[in-house]
Write a protein that holds these residues in place. Structure first.
Motif, PDB file in Angstrom:
ATOM      1  N   GLN A  91       5.441  20.369  38.022  1.00  0.00           N
ATOM      2  CA  GLN A  91       4.928  19.272  37.222  1.00  0.00           C
ATOM      3  C   GLN A  91       5.658  19.240  35.880  1.00  0.00           C
ATOM      4  OE1 GLN A  91       2.412  17.227  38.224  1.00  0.00           O
ATOM      5  NE2 GLN A  91       1.936  16.114  36.375  1.00  0.00           N
ATOM      6  N   VAL A  92       6.003  18.057  35.437  1.00  0.00           N
ATOM      7  CA  VAL A  92       6.575  17.857  34.102  1.00  0.00           C
ATOM      8  C   VAL A  92       5.451  17.344  33.204  1.00  0.00           C
ATOM      9  CG1 VAL A  92       8.289  16.630  32.721  1.00  0.00           C
ATOM     10  CG2 VAL A  92       8.848  17.350  35.052  1.00  0.00           C
ATOM     11  N   VAL A  93       5.166  18.088  32.142  1.00  0.00           N
ATOM     12  CA  VAL A  93       4.020  17.786  31.287  1.00  0.00           C
ATOM     13  C   VAL A  93       4.470  17.662  29.835  1.00  0.00           C
ATOM     14  CG1 VAL A  93       1.771  18.604  30.464  1.00  0.00           C
ATOM     15  CG2 VAL A  93       2.478  19.042  32.827  1.00  0.00           C
ATOM     16  N   LEU A  94       3.945  16.666  29.162  1.00  0.00           N
ATOM     17  CA  LEU A  94       4.184  16.516  27.726  1.00  0.00           C
ATOM     18  C   LEU A  94       3.018  17.133  26.967  1.00  0.00           C
ATOM     19  CD1 LEU A  94       6.040  15.059  25.537  1.00  0.00           C
ATOM     20  CD2 LEU A  94       4.262  13.287  25.533  1.00  0.00           C
ATOM     21  N   ASN A  95       3.284  18.155  26.155  1.00  0.00           N
ATOM     22  CA  ASN A  95       2.266  18.752  25.300  1.00  0.00           C
ATOM     23  C   ASN A  95       2.419  18.200  23.889  1.00  0.00           C
ATOM     24  OD1 ASN A  95       1.235  20.389  27.374  1.00  0.00           O
ATOM     25  ND2 ASN A  95       2.728  21.988  26.982  1.00  0.00           N
ATOM     26  N   VAL A  96       1.346  17.642  23.368  1.00  0.00           N
ATOM     27  CA  VAL A  96       1.382  16.962  22.073  1.00  0.00           C
ATOM     28  C   VAL A  96       0.589  17.770  21.046  1.00  0.00           C
ATOM     29  CG1 VAL A  96       0.894  14.813  20.840  1.00  0.00           C
ATOM     30  CG2 VAL A  96       1.540  14.746  23.262  1.00  0.00           C
ATOM     31  N   TYR A  97       1.153  17.861  19.835  1.00  0.00           N
ATOM     32  CA  TYR A  97       0.532  18.610  18.738  1.00  0.00           C
ATOM     33  C   TYR A  97       0.385  17.719  17.513  1.00  0.00           C
ATOM     34  CZ  TYR A  97       2.242  22.700  21.398  1.00  0.00           C
ATOM     35  OH  TYR A  97       2.525  23.641  22.366  1.00  0.00           O
ATOM     36  N   ASP A  98      -0.617  18.019  16.686  1.00  0.00           N
ATOM     37  CA  ASP A  98      -0.766  17.373  15.393  1.00  0.00           C
ATOM     38  C   ASP A  98       0.056  18.119  14.353  1.00  0.00           C
ATOM     39  OD1 ASP A  98      -2.607  15.411  16.224  1.00  0.00           O
ATOM     40  OD2 ASP A  98      -4.278  16.833  16.037  1.00  0.00           O
ATOM     41  N   LEU A  99       0.772  17.355  13.499  1.00  0.00           N
ATOM     42  CA  LEU A  99       1.479  17.960  12.387  1.00  0.00           C
ATOM     43  C   LEU A  99       0.607  18.020  11.147  1.00  0.00           C
ATOM     44  CD1 LEU A  99       3.978  17.316  14.242  1.00  0.00           C
ATOM     45  CD2 LEU A  99       5.262  17.027  12.133  1.00  0.00           C
ATOM     46  N   THR A 100      -0.458  17.222  11.139  1.00  0.00           N
ATOM     47  CA  THR A 100      -1.331  17.166   9.970  1.00  0.00           C
ATOM     48  C   THR A 100      -2.767  16.891  10.416  1.00  0.00           C
ATOM     49  OG1 THR A 100      -1.888  15.843   8.001  1.00  0.00           O
ATOM     50  CG2 THR A 100      -0.617  14.758   9.734  1.00  0.00           C
ATOM     51  N   PRO A 101      -3.756  17.458   9.738  1.00  0.00           N
ATOM     52  CA  PRO A 101      -5.163  17.169  10.056  1.00  0.00           C
ATOM     53  C   PRO A 101      -5.515  15.699   9.895  1.00  0.00           C
ATOM     54  CG  PRO A 101      -4.987  19.148   8.706  1.00  0.00           C
ATOM     55  CD  PRO A 101      -3.623  18.507   8.702  1.00  0.00           C
ATOM     56  N   LEU A 102      -4.712  14.945   9.139  1.00  0.00           N
ATOM     57  CA  LEU A 102      -4.986  13.512   8.956  1.00  0.00           C
ATOM     58  C   LEU A 102      -4.924  12.754  10.269  1.00  0.00           C
ATOM     59  CD1 LEU A 102      -3.029  12.738   5.647  1.00  0.00           C
ATOM     60  CD2 LEU A 102      -5.499  12.984   5.953  1.00  0.00           C
ATOM     61  N   ASN A 103      -4.249  13.335  11.254  1.00  0.00           N
ATOM     62  CA  ASN A 103      -4.172  12.684  12.565  1.00  0.00           C
ATOM     63  C   ASN A 103      -5.545  12.444  13.183  1.00  0.00           C
ATOM     64  OD1 ASN A 103      -1.414  12.664  12.395  1.00  0.00           O
ATOM     65  ND2 ASN A 103      -1.050  14.063  14.085  1.00  0.00           N
ATOM     66  N   HIS A 104      -6.510  13.281  12.817  1.00  0.00           N
ATOM     67  CA  HIS A 104      -7.859  13.121  13.367  1.00  0.00           C
ATOM     68  C   HIS A 104      -8.437  11.755  12.994  1.00  0.00           C
ATOM     69  CE1 HIS A 104      -8.129  17.157  14.887  1.00  0.00           C
ATOM     70  NE2 HIS A 104      -7.839  17.680  13.714  1.00  0.00           N
ATOM     71  N   TYR A 105      -7.972  11.224  11.870  1.00  0.00           N
ATOM     72  CA  TYR A 105      -8.479   9.925  11.416  1.00  0.00           C
ATOM     73  C   TYR A 105      -7.554   8.783  11.839  1.00  0.00           C
ATOM     74  CZ  TYR A 105     -11.096  13.164   8.466  1.00  0.00           C
ATOM     75  OH  TYR A 105     -11.884  14.198   8.031  1.00  0.00           O
ATOM     76  N   THR A 106      -6.231   8.992  11.739  1.00  0.00           N
ATOM     77  CA  THR A 106      -5.284   7.916  12.022  1.00  0.00           C
ATOM     78  C   THR A 106      -5.015   7.728  13.514  1.00  0.00           C
ATOM     79  OG1 THR A 106      -3.408   9.433  11.771  1.00  0.00           O
ATOM     80  CG2 THR A 106      -4.150   8.265   9.802  1.00  0.00           C
ATOM     81  N   TYR A 107      -5.313   8.764  14.316  1.00  0.00           N
ATOM     82  CA  TYR A 107      -5.042   8.698  15.753  1.00  0.00           C
ATOM     83  C   TYR A 107      -5.755   7.519  16.396  1.00  0.00           C
ATOM     84  CZ  TYR A 107      -5.392   9.958  20.719  1.00  0.00           C
ATOM     85  OH  TYR A 107      -5.370   9.935  22.085  1.00  0.00           O
ATOM     86  N   TRP A 108      -6.964   7.242  15.972  1.00  0.00           N
ATOM     87  CA  TRP A 108      -7.767   6.179  16.577  1.00  0.00           C
ATOM     88  C   TRP A 108      -7.235   4.790  16.240  1.00  0.00           C
ATOM     89  CZ3 TRP A 108     -10.315   8.255  20.230  1.00  0.00           C
ATOM     90  CH2 TRP A 108     -10.781   9.572  20.091  1.00  0.00           C
ATOM     91  N   PHE A 109      -6.316   4.725  15.257  1.00  0.00           N
ATOM     92  CA  PHE A 109      -5.678   3.455  14.921  1.00  0.00           C
ATOM     93  C   PHE A 109      -4.281   3.367  15.547  1.00  0.00           C
ATOM     94  CE2 PHE A 109      -8.679   4.403  11.512  1.00  0.00           C
ATOM     95  CZ  PHE A 109      -9.415   3.220  11.470  1.00  0.00           C
ATOM     96  N   GLY A 110      -3.988   4.314  16.434  1.00  0.00           N
ATOM     97  CA  GLY A 110      -2.699   4.305  17.112  1.00  0.00           C
ATOM     98  C   GLY A 110      -1.563   4.793  16.260  1.00  0.00           C
ATOM     99  N   PHE A 111      -1.875   5.637  15.277  1.00  0.00           N
ATOM    100  CA  PHE A 111      -0.831   6.097  14.355  1.00  0.00           C
ATOM    101  C   PHE A 111      -1.074   7.562  14.022  1.00  0.00           C
ATOM    102  CE2 PHE A 111       1.336   6.533  10.271  1.00  0.00           C
ATOM    103  CZ  PHE A 111       2.536   5.872  10.536  1.00  0.00           C
TER     104      PHE A 111
END
Length: 222
Positions: A25-45
Motif C-alpha cells: 500500500q502507498v500511504v500519505l502520512n500528513v503532519y501539522d507544522l503548527t498548532p494553528l492548523n487545528h483552527y485553519t484546517y476546517w477552512f481548508g487551509f
C-alpha cells in the motif's frame, strides 16, 4: 486428474503468494507544522508536512545546506518535529522492496537538501511527485495549498514562511559510534567542509526525541 489439479492449484497459490509479497500500500502520512492548523484546517487551509509510506517505511524531503540527497526515511507516522495528523491511502503497487529502493535512490538525486523551498519545492511537492510516479494519483490539494497560494501571491506570506521549514528543527551531524556527537563549533565546521562521502553518512536527528533518527537516502549519482 484430481491430484494434478491440486498440484496446479498449489503452484498457482505459490506464485500468487510471490506476487502478493511484492504488493504494498502507498500511504500519505500528513503532519501539522503548527498548532494553528487545528483552527485553519476546517477552512481548508493549513501548513503541513507529508511523507510517503511504502514497504513499511516513510519517505520525506527535508532541507540541509549540502548539494546532496534531502530524501530521508523514518518509521511511519513518527517524523520528528511534527505533529502527526492523518494517513491517506493512495493505492497499491506491485514493486519488490529492492526495486523500490533503486527507485527512491534515483529520485533522491533530484531532491537535494539545499534545493528545498517552502513555496516551489517542498516536502509536499516531493510526496505528490512520488505518489504520481507510483500510483498515477496526486496527493489531496489541501495538503499543499499554502504553496500554491504562495506561488501566486508570495508577497502575502511572511518572509519566515518562505524559507526551509525543516532546517531549523534538527541539527545535522555525522553519524558516529556509541551515540557520541560533536561537542564543539570547530567540529561542526569540519563536518560542513567534509567531502561527499561524509555527506552520505549524515543523519537528521531531533534532540528532544533522540530515540528517533531520520536517515538520508543515498542518492544514485548521475
Amino acid at each position: 486428474m484430481g491430484a494434478e489439479e491440486k498440484r496446479v492449484s498449489s503452484k498457482s497459490s505459490s506464485e500468487d503468494g510471490g506476487v502478493a509479497s511484492c504488493d504494498t500500500q502507498v500511504v500519505l502520512n500528513v503532519y501539522d507544522l503548527t498548532p494553528l492548523n487545528h483552527y485553519t484546517y476546517w477552512f481548508g487551509f493549513g501548513i503541513f508536512h507529508s511523507g510517503i509510506q511504502v514497504h513499511g517505511m516513510e519517505y520525506g524531503f527535508g532541507a540541509h545546506d549540502f548539494p546532496a540527497s534531502g530524501v530521508f526515511e523514518v518509521e511511519p507516522k513518527s517524523c520528528p518535529g511534527f505533529i502527526y495528523r492523518c494517513s491517506i491511502p493512495l493505492g497499491r503497487i506491485n514493486m519488490p522492496p529492492t526495486e523500490f529502493r533503486i527507485f527512491i535512490e534515483n529520485v533522491a538525486s533530484e531532491y537535494h537538501g539545499d534545493s528545498y523551498h517552502l513555496i516551489s519545492k517542498n516536502c509536499n511537492h516531493f510526496t505528490d511527485d512520488i505518489a504520481w510516479r507510483l500510483t498515477k494519483r496526486h496527493i489531496p490539494g489541501w495538503v499543499n495549498r499554502l504553496a500554491r497560494v504562495g506561488s501566486v501571491c508570495s508577497c502575502l506570506l511572511p518572509e519566515s514562511l518562505q524559507v526551509t521549514t525543516v532546517k531549523h528543527l534538527p541539527e545535522y551531524h555525522e553519524c558516529v559510534e556509541d551515540g557520541l556527537e560533536s561537542s564543539s563549533a570547530d567540529s561542526h565546521h569540519e563536518h560542513a567542509e567534509s567531502d561527499e562521502a561524509d555527506q552520505d553518512k549524515l543523519l537528521l536527528s531531533q534532540p528532544s526525541r533522540g530515540s528517533i533518527d531520520i536517515t538520508f537516502i543515498k542518492e544514485v549519482h548521475r
